[in-house]
Design an enzyme around this catalytic site. Sequence first.
Site, PDB file in Angstrom:
ATOM      1  N   PHE A  15      80.125  34.572  16.171  1.00  0.00           N
ATOM      2  CA  PHE A  15      80.723  34.766  14.852  1.00  0.00           C
ATOM      3  C   PHE A  15      81.923  33.844  14.675  1.00  0.00           C
ATOM      4  O   PHE A  15      81.804  32.749  14.145  1.00  0.00           O
ATOM      5  CB  PHE A  15      81.114  36.240  14.645  1.00  0.00           C
ATOM      6  CG  PHE A  15      79.933  37.181  14.678  1.00  0.00           C
ATOM      7  CD1 PHE A  15      78.955  37.122  13.698  1.00  0.00           C
ATOM      8  CD2 PHE A  15      79.795  38.111  15.693  1.00  0.00           C
ATOM      9  CE1 PHE A  15      77.858  37.974  13.723  1.00  0.00           C
ATOM     10  CE2 PHE A  15      78.709  38.971  15.735  1.00  0.00           C
ATOM     11  CZ  PHE A  15      77.740  38.904  14.750  1.00  0.00           C
ATOM     12  N   CYS A  16      83.080  34.272  15.096  1.00  0.00           N
ATOM     13  CA  CYS A  16      84.322  33.547  14.803  1.00  0.00           C
ATOM     14  C   CYS A  16      84.477  32.260  15.598  1.00  0.00           C
ATOM     15  O   CYS A  16      85.021  31.283  15.074  1.00  0.00           O
ATOM     16  CB  CYS A  16      85.518  34.475  14.993  1.00  0.00           C
ATOM     17  SG  CYS A  16      85.397  35.922  13.898  1.00  0.00           S
ATOM     18  N   ILE A  17      84.002  32.207  16.824  1.00  0.00           N
ATOM     19  CA  ILE A  17      84.082  30.969  17.599  1.00  0.00           C
ATOM     20  C   ILE A  17      83.183  29.916  16.949  1.00  0.00           C
ATOM     21  O   ILE A  17      83.621  28.806  16.627  1.00  0.00           O
ATOM     22  CB  ILE A  17      83.697  31.193  19.079  1.00  0.00           C
ATOM     23  CG1 ILE A  17      84.662  32.170  19.765  1.00  0.00           C
ATOM     24  CG2 ILE A  17      83.600  29.867  19.825  1.00  0.00           C
ATOM     25  CD1 ILE A  17      86.089  31.678  19.911  1.00  0.00           C
TER      26      ILE A  17
END
Length: 181
Positions: free
Chosen positions: A115-117
Site C-alpha cells: 500500500f503506502c510503500i
Amino acid sequence: MANALLIIDMQIGLYDGPEKPFERERVLATINQLIQRARAVNAPIFVARHTGPAGSPIEAGSPLWQLWPGLAVDAARDHLFNKTRPSCFFGTDLAQQLAAAQVDELVIVGMKTQFCIDTTCRVAVELGFSVILPEDGHTCMDTPALSAAAIIEHHNATLAGAFVKRVKAMDVWSSCDQASN
C-alpha cells in the site's frame, strides 16, 4: 545527490495490531540502523503517520496512531507529518519540505509494502525524485491470497529498475559504518 530518509507508518496500531507484520523486529532494527546512518551524514528524516478519520482507531492523537516507541525518531529534530492516503505526498506538504531541504533522492522504508510503500515509491518518481528501496526495510502482514514474504518479494522485484534502486539496507550510507570503525 542529497538524500533523505522517509519512514512510513511505523505506528502502534499497525506494528502491534492483531496481525503482526512479517519479521517486524528485524525490520524495526533495520530502520533504526538507517536512522543512525542518516544522522551520521546529516540527512533529514521524514516520518509519516497514517491518520484515520475522527472515531477511527488511528485518528490523530489516539494511542494506536502514535509512533512505535522503539522507533528511534526524535520529534524535536525529525520532520513528522500526517497523511490520510497511501501516498505520502497526497494532501501533505512533503514535496515542498523536500524541495526546501534540496532533497532529490529518498530512501523509503516502513509499512505496508503493498500500500503506502508501493504508492509512495511510484509517486516520488513521478514527482522527479530518485528512490532507494532497501529490500529489507519494509514489511506487511500475510493476506488471504499471499504471504507477507511473497508480497515483499513481489514489490521489491516490481519496483526495481523502473521506480527504485533496490538495495540491501546495509549498503545505504554504508560509509558511515566504515567511518565509525
